[in-house]
Design an enzyme around this catalytic site. Structure first.
Site, PDB file in Angstrom:
ATOM      1  N   GLU A  38       0.799  -1.223   0.000  1.00  0.00           N
ATOM      2  CA  GLU A  38       0.000   0.000   0.000  1.00  0.00           C
ATOM      3  C   GLU A  38       0.836   1.280   0.000  1.00  0.00           C
ATOM      4  OE1 GLU A  38      -3.283   0.441  -0.309  1.00  0.00           O
ATOM      5  OE2 GLU A  38      -3.515  -1.724  -0.583  1.00  0.00           O
ATOM      6  N   SER A  46     -54.727 -18.116  40.163  1.00  0.00           N
ATOM      7  CA  SER A  46     -54.367 -19.111  41.189  1.00  0.00           C
ATOM      8  C   SER A  46     -52.866 -19.291  41.341  1.00  0.00           C
ATOM      9  CB  SER A  46     -55.009 -20.459  40.844  1.00  0.00           C
ATOM     10  OG  SER A  46     -56.426 -20.367  40.929  1.00  0.00           O
TER      11      SER A  46
END
Length: 792
Positions: free
Chosen positions: A181, A462
């Site tokens: 690069e 319940s």
């Protein structure tokens, strides 16, 4: 600073470069503002790393019962490969019949960094871990496997990265990047004039752009601050920013920023930035462990991450990698032998990890809590969040909810609605620690993100009766003149019609079947879930004490102290009710409820670590009385469908159904896990089913798949419990002529009187009644019939 690269530094032609800097900096009036912006950006070290939320790691330990399939599934989801030979390298595994070899990658716990390494696990024929040792043969007490990633929180850019300091990046990766690069990186001041001239001639000759001349500094400037749109103005700004970067920052700082910012591919919707995350994504390794060939591949990808993607275009990626290796050899960075050996090496990619799709309700819940405690920034600034979720249990929970709802809609087509579909929620907790192990907030997160497990308040019906029973059974009387009754599981409660005047009008509770059964014990009333006896218990205890008991168990929703609270008329969330049951399961210890184990910031510092703890809110014996009764509900009462569905281990549970059948519940626990399930419609429409038919099947499927049919030992009996045989008709001690059934009591609370004292009278009375009913009554009826016939 120690040099990390093999490139030599040479001073550029200072006069030419300084003149160019002067011209470019005059190109815009914002140079000084830009300078300040760049310094703040790089000095902060903030490269917009996302926050990652992890499940709890899978931990193997001697004596543990675990299947090979579960371990293999876990490793495959993490992207581990099967080893080709007898030995497993890092990121590989080999699971034989009696011996497993796992090359663990390094990973972080909530409180430390695990270096990983190869470990061997020996397994017995019964499927239990018998021994664990590391690569040096040292025995290990336990072996954690890295956790699964649940969620990555990122900003609008959808960028994923793992920032790493330059010192942790191997020199051969830096060499590879510079070779392909920017070979003159340490020689220029942001612009490579020779490269610009050469690229210009090449492009003019080809009459198109065939060669670029951007330096690493220019690429960094473009990636950090500029858009992708090409124009002369953008190019001029790129040059300006690059020169300012070079003037204000060292080469090492620029190189580190570049290697953490460079774009290296795509993971679904996430853009992979930086070599730290790319090393994990492509090779399943920490960047510091990359080999020469792997480093060359990453460097080659930079030019075109899509074109050279090793997953999609392996041949092009290998050709590009070999080009990088050749350039490195030509530059003298690697030797001839290293070059030839690296070129022949395979790409060595990891298996693509399976993206985790479950647990979205849970991760939303975690994010909510983190925002409240640590602020919004914790979700987008590179933190690591380690949660309590057991990923295997979460998958089982989601399957149970999905299968259960589909089964209900198939068996009862009236439940199938398009506008507002039937919903369910499931939450699983560890009673001992308060860890949230699994959470399902609805049937489909994509359609509705509302978390019904944590935020939907519904009447428990319940399923609230164990709270009422605990309020009664834990009432210890120190004052002998106190008129409140002291209850035991053997206390006789009347199941007869009841009417109570309340501010809202006359309250007349009724049992689910409309029948009355006369006197019966509190245990039987709880096991059979009878409303009228519990309404009487609630009135005797008082609504205020019931509210107090619920709050001590961990219910935080506002409860109304009305008589109807005894039948579950006040609203709670599934998470709250399951926590209340978990407190009973833990023998009265209310553990601190939590979804996270620890939070670590980007610098590796622990921001938050949860230490398991809790408060003893009830006596262990008091809690055990409820466990005993709820175990009976599974054997003989409303929870017996759990046995019919195959679960044989120790379990205590209770169903719940609200008036009008709007909500169905089933909540219970084993010695190691508490689970709550709710089923209903969001708009409160009736499901026309009790909890034992709507929610119990989901509970049963989850428990059986999570623990197996015989996974648990029985509940331990705490100190202070005694067992006494009780006559079920009178609630008194059994004796000659009225032998009873075993019942559990807090020591000193069992009845002292024996039913045998009244045995002769009771039996004579019962025999007289039986004789009258069987002999005298038919004779009287026949005499009346004859008299009526003679009269006519």
């Amino acid at each position: 600073m120690q040099r990390l690269v093999t490139w030599t530094r040479r001073q550029p032609r200072a006069s030419l470069v300084l003149g160019l800097i002067f011209v470019v900096l005059l190109a815009g009036p914002t140079a000084f503002t830009l300078d300040a912006l760049l310094r703040a950006r790089l000095d902060s070290g903030d490269f917009r790393a996302p926050t990652r939320i992890y499940a709890r790691p899978l931990v193997l330990y001697p004596g543990m019962s675990i299947s090979r399939e579960r371990v293999e599934s876990h490793l495959e989801r993490l992207g581990y490969r099967q080893a080709q030979g007898r030995l497993a390298e890092i990121g590989e595994y080999r699971l034989g019949s009696w011996e497993w070899t796992i090359g663990r990658r390094a990973f972080r716990h909530h409180d430390r960094l695990d270096p990983g390494g190869v470990a061997t696990v020996e397994v017995s024929w019964r499927g239990r871990v018998s021994d664990i040792s590391d690569a040096n043969g040292r025995q290990l007490a336990y072996l954690p496997l890295e956790p699964e990633l649940l969620r990555t929180t990122y900003g609008p850019s959808h960028q994923d990265r793992v920032p790493v300091p330059l010192g942790d990046i191997p020199p051969h990766l830096v060499d590879a990047v510079l070779a392909i690069e920017d070979q003159h990186f340490f020689e220029h001041h942001g612009l490579d004039l020779k490269r610009i001239a050469g690229a210009t001639l090449a492009n003019l000759k080809a009459r198109r752009v065939v060669q670029g001349a951007s330096t690493l500094t220019q690429q960094l400037a473009k990636n950090l601050y500029l858009s992708a749109r090409r124009s002369p103005v953008r190019k001029l700004r790129e040059v300006t920013i690059a020169l300012v970067l070079e003037r204000r920052h060292s080469k090492e700082e620029i190189l580190e920023a570049y290697l953490n910012e460079v774009y290296l591919g795509q993971d679904g919707a996430l853009a992979i930035h930086g070599v730290g995350r790319a090393a994990q994504f492509y090779f399943g390794k920490d960047v510091s462990r990359l080999s020469l060939t792997e480093a060359a591949l990453l460097a080659g990808i930079i030019r075109g991450p899509s074109l050279y993607s090793p997953f999609r275009h392996p041949d092009a990626a290998k050709e590009r990698r070999n080009l990088v290796l050749r350039v490195m050899h030509e530059r003298g960075v690697i030797s001839e032998s290293a070059h030839h050996q690296a070129q022949r090496a395979p790409l060595g990619l990891r298996d693509r990890p399976q993206r985790t799709r479950g647990g979205r309700y849970f991760t939303d819940f975690v994010a909510e809590q983190l925002r409240e405690r640590l602020g919004q920034d914790v979700l987008r600034s590179g933190h690591a969040v380690f949660t309590t979720m057991d990923m295997e249990l979460q998958r089982i929970a989601e399957e149970a909810v999905r299968d259960g709802l589909q089964r209900l809609e198939t068996e009862y087509p009236l439940l199938l609605r398009e506008d507002s579909p039937l919903q369910a929620a499931l939450v699983a907790l560890d009673p001992r620690t308060g860890d949230i192990l699994a959470m399902v907030g609805g049937r489909d997160y994509g359609q509705s993100q509302f978390n019904r497990a944590a935020h939907a308040r519904r009447q428990p019906g319940s399923a609230f009766k164990p709270v009422v029973a605990l309020a009664a059974l834990s009432w210890r009387l120190d004052d002998p003149d106190d008129e409140h009754p002291q209850f035991t599981l053997a206390s006789i409660v009347e199941d007869e019609p009841l009417s109570v005047e309340t501010p809202a009008g006359l309250w007349q509770p009724a049992n689910y079947d409309g029948r009355f059964r006369g006197p019966l014990t509190l245990r039987e009333a709880l096991e059979r879930s009878l409303n009228v006896p519990f309404a009487r218990v609630g009135l005797a205890v008082g609504p205020e004490r019931i509210v107090e008991t619920a709050e001590k168990l961990g219910i935080e929703s506002r409860l109304n102290p009305y008589p109807s609270i005894a039948l579950g008329a006040s609203e709670v969330t599934p998470l709250e009710l399951t926590r209340a049951f978990a407190t009973i399961a833990a023998y009265g210890l209310r553990a601190e409820l939590h979804a996270t184990i620890g939070v670590v910031n980007p610098r590796g510092e622990i921001l938050e670590r949860f230490e398991s703890g809790g408060r003893q809110v009830f006596d262990p014996g008091e809690a055990y009385l409820i466990t005993s009764a709820l175990s009976g509900a599974v054997e003989r009462g409303t929870g017996r469908g759990l046995r019919a569905r195959g679960y044989r281990g120790a379990v205590a549970a209770k169903s719940g159904t609200t008036s009008g059948f709007r909500d169905g519940w089933f909540v219970g626990y084993t010695p190691t896990i508490a689970v709550g399930v709710w089923v209903g419609f969001d708009d409160g429409r009736s499901i026309e089913l009790p909890g034992s038919r709507a929610a119990l099947p989901i509970f049963a499927q989850f428990l059986s798949r999570a623990l197996g049919s015989y996974a648990e030992n029985d509940f331990d009996v705490p100190w202070g419990i005694e067992v006494v045989e009780i006559d079920q008709e009178t609630g008194l001690r059994g004796g000659p002529g009225c032998w009873g059934e075993p019942e559990v009591f807090l020591r000193g609370t069992a009845p002292e009187r024996s039913c045998s004292r009244h045995w002769a009278w009771d039996r004579w009375r019962d025999r007289a009644r039986s004789t009258w009913d069987s002999r005298v009554t038919p004779l009287l009826r026949e005499l009346r019939r004859r008299l009526d016939r003679d009269r006519n």
